[in-house]
Design an enzyme around this catalytic site. Structure first.
Site, short mmCIF file in Angstrom:
data_model
loop_
_atom_site.label_atom_id
_atom_site.label_comp_id
_atom_site.label_asym_id
_atom_site.label_seq_id
_atom_site.Cartn_x
_atom_site.Cartn_y
_atom_site.Cartn_z
N HIS A 143 5.51 0.05 -7.98
CA HIS A 143 4.80 1.06 -8.78
C HIS A 143 5.28 2.46 -8.45
O HIS A 143 5.89 2.69 -7.40
CB HIS A 143 3.28 1.00 -8.51
CG HIS A 143 2.93 1.44 -7.12
ND1 HIS A 143 3.08 0.63 -6.01
CD2 HIS A 143 2.44 2.63 -6.64
CE1 HIS A 143 2.70 1.28 -4.92
NE2 HIS A 143 2.32 2.51 -5.26
N ASP B 170 3.33 6.14 -7.98
CA ASP B 170 1.95 6.62 -7.86
C ASP B 170 1.63 7.52 -9.06
O ASP B 170 2.39 8.45 -9.35
CB ASP B 170 1.77 7.42 -6.56
CG ASP B 170 1.94 6.55 -5.32
OD1 ASP B 170 1.73 5.32 -5.42
OD2 ASP B 170 2.29 7.10 -4.25
N ARG C 72 -0.42 -5.27 8.87
CA ARG C 72 0.21 -3.95 8.75
C ARG C 72 -0.82 -2.97 8.21
O ARG C 72 -1.70 -3.36 7.44
CB ARG C 72 1.41 -4.04 7.81
CG ARG C 72 2.03 -2.70 7.48
CD ARG C 72 3.30 -2.85 6.65
NE ARG C 72 3.81 -1.54 6.37
CZ ARG C 72 3.56 -0.86 5.26
NH1 ARG C 72 2.85 -1.38 4.29
NH2 ARG C 72 4.06 0.35 5.10
C1 LIG Z 1 -4.80 6.73 -8.75
C2 LIG Z 1 -4.46 5.69 -8.02
C3 LIG Z 1 -4.40 4.30 -8.54
C4 LIG Z 1 -3.87 3.53 -7.34
C5 LIG Z 1 -4.46 4.30 -6.18
C6 LIG Z 1 -4.14 5.72 -6.56
C7 LIG Z 1 -2.62 5.95 -6.39
C8 LIG Z 1 -1.79 4.66 -6.37
C9 LIG Z 1 -2.32 3.57 -7.34
C10 LIG Z 1 -1.88 2.11 -6.98
C11 LIG Z 1 -1.79 1.92 -5.47
C12 LIG Z 1 -0.52 1.70 -7.58
C13 LIG Z 1 -0.29 0.18 -7.44
C14 LIG Z 1 -1.40 -0.61 -8.12
C15 LIG Z 1 -2.83 -0.25 -7.60
C16 LIG Z 1 -3.83 -0.96 -8.49
C17 LIG Z 1 -3.00 -0.84 -6.19
O1 LIG Z 1 -2.30 -1.81 -5.84
O2 LIG Z 1 -3.88 -0.42 -5.44
C18 LIG Z 1 -2.98 1.30 -7.69
C19 LIG Z 1 -4.22 2.03 -7.24
C20 LIG Z 1 -5.50 1.69 -8.01
O3 LIG Z 1 -5.54 1.68 -9.27
O4 LIG Z 1 -6.49 1.46 -7.31
O1 LIG Z 2 1.43 0.71 2.35
C1 LIG Z 2 2.43 1.28 1.97
O2 LIG Z 2 3.42 1.48 2.68
C2 LIG Z 2 2.51 1.81 0.55
C3 LIG Z 2 1.17 1.88 -0.14
C4 LIG Z 2 1.27 2.49 -1.49
O3 LIG Z 2 2.32 2.60 -2.06
C5 LIG Z 2 0.05 2.99 -2.13
O4 LIG Z 2 -1.07 2.79 -1.58
O5 LIG Z 2 0.18 3.62 -3.20
FE LIG Z 3 2.15 4.02 -3.77
#
Ligand SMILES: C=C1C[C@]23C[C@H]1CC[C@H]2[C@]1(C)CCC[C@@](C)(C(=O)O)[C@H]1[C@@H]3C(=O)O
Ligand SMILES: O=C(O)CCC(=O)C(=O)O
Ligand SMILES: [Fe+2]
Length: 402
Positions: free
Chosen positions: A267, A269, A333
């Site tokens: 992804h 951010d 981790r």
């Molecule tokens: C605004 C946001 C949505 C997420 C948390 C913050 C910034 C990063 C996004 C995220 C981590 C990108 C990957 C998918 C996601 C669903 C996750 O895995 O947590 C995303 C976050 C979210 O929507 O909660």
């Molecule tokens: O855990 C990590 O190293 C990356 C996490 C991340 O990309 C996120 O929380 O948006």
């Molecule tokens: Fe991220």
């Protein structure tokens, strides 16, 4: 995608089920035990997730956590990215600052990723943040769920986002909360006290300080980003001063088949600037020169990446960084991510002189609240959030003009 309130309530009752399963208390078990409640998916997955993982024949990773093969490409190389020493900039050394600006500019034009050292954050504060994070994640599920995220809300505890999604689940637990300056009211302390009780007062104090320190670093980097783009040095710093940022603690349990799942899938951010500290285990990877590359952990460094909102604020010049977090078989981790965001109602548009120089606006004007809404209700953030958001915004605008 968007799951209902019922799913969140189910998630809670499920944790009670989990407590009766005689396995280690790692949350992967909790995550697995949540799955039977994803009722419409039961048909698709046979009975594989009706049993705890040790009873499954095919794979110890439930199907809902398995990502498509195309995504599961393994990284072999390390990312050799500039480590930017902020010491000279903080001392007011102009020559050192000029050097730093050039490094940052090159990194952001390229893939929106660099690391900073001598950033001024007390290592004892980072250590305390991990200590309090460990205390939280090792709590019994019933306690963690006292802080559970409610539908549509970014704040709170989430196990694998199982209340939001039904496939490609991330192998992680997260605790997220908001951070903004609100005079003398410490919002982070209040979050911990009101959700988890007075036993978590000290955790709140530590995270309040941690967020303040992260915001200071992020605003300092905003000054450098402005200089590097040739706009007024304080332009972005002022823009983000009254912002509503997000702090997230990521906990990735060990995974028996790490080659099938992701801790956090690929992804960019959607936020503006991410300041991340990863522990010494390793797992963060960045897509660079057409390959996934791992970022070797450095305890003294903060990882910095450009997000979609800053890409828009730079009129598309600086790249939102494509990254992911892999899991491993042996060791849990942890990472601490601070996502700098503007105030939700502020218009996201690049400074005028940048648009004039470029001759065109790369993106429509939007608010952070629009993009946040898109990622929480319409679209799971991935590698194409910004183009899809832009399309969605333009089509919803033209529909409302009808
Ligand atoms: C605004 C946001 C949505 C997420 C948390 C913050 C910034 C990063 C996004 C995220 C981590 C990108 C990957 C998918 C996601 C669903 C996750 O895995 O947590 C995303 C976050 C979210 O929507 O909660
Ligand atoms: O855990 C990590 O190293 C990356 C996490 C991340 O990309 C996120 O929380 O948006
Ligand atoms: Fe991220």
């Amino acid at each position: 995608m968007g799951r209902s309130k019922i799913a969140a309530i189910d998630l809670f009752s499920c944790s009670v089920l989990y407590l009766s399963i005689p396995m280690d208390s790692s949350v992967s078990t909790l995550l697995v035990s949540q799955l039977p409640l994803e009722r419409e998916d039961q048909k698709d997955h046979g009975d594989s997730f009706l049993h705890p993982p040790f009873m499954q024949k095919e794979s110890s990773v439930p199907k809902n956590f398995i990502w498509p093969k195309g995504d599961l490409v393994v990284a072999h190389d390390e990312l050799r990215e500039p480590i930017v020493d902020l010491g000279g900039f903080f001392r007011g050394d102009l020559v050192a600052t000029q050097h730093v600006v050039l490094l940052i500019r090159a990194a952001c034009l390229n893939r929106g990723f660099f690391q900073v050292t001598n950033h001024g954050v007390d290592p004892r504060l980072v250590k305390m943040a991990y200590h309090h994070m460990d205390n939280f994640f090792k709590l019994p599920a019933s306690m963690k769920l006292r802080a559970k995220r409610t539908p549509g809300n970014m704040w709170g505890y989430s196990g694998a986002h199982a209340d939001r999604f039904s496939s490609k689940l991330p192998w992680k637990e997260t605790l997220s909360f908001g951070f903004h300056d609100s005079g003398s009211k410490p919002v982070v302390e209040d979050f911990f006290k009101s959700n988890l009780g007075m036993d978590f007062e000290q955790t709140g104090v530590v995270y309040q300080k941690y967020c303040e320190a992260m915001k200071d670093v992020a605003l300092a980097i905003m000054e450098l980003l402005a200089i590097s783009l040739g706009v007024h040095p304080l332009h972005y710093k002022h823009f983000f001063q009254d912002g509503s940022s997000i702090m997230r603690c990521n906990y990735y349990p060990p995974c028996k088949e790490p080659g099938l799942a992701f801790g956090t899938g690929p992804h960019c951010d959607p936020t503006s600037l991410t300041i991340l500290h990863q522990d010494q285990v390793g797992g963060l990877e960045v897509f660079a020169n057409n390959k996934w590359r791992n970022v070797r952990p450095r305890p003294d460094a903060l990882v910095v990446n450009i997000g979609d909102t800053f890409m828009a604020l730079s009129n598309g010049r600086y790249k939102s960084c494509l990254h992911r977090a892999v899991v491993n078989r042996y060791k849990e981790r942890r990472s601490l991510a601070f996502f700098l965001c503007p105030r939700e109602d502020k218009l996201v548009r690049p400074p005028e002189d940048l648009v004039c120089r470029d001759g065109t606006s790369a993106y429509p004007v939007f608010t952070w609240s629009d993009l946040l809404y898109f990622t929480q209700y319409h679209y799971r953030a991935d590698d194409a959030t910004l183009p899809n958001f832009t399309k969605w915004l333009l089509s919803s605008k033209s529909a409302s003009d009808l």
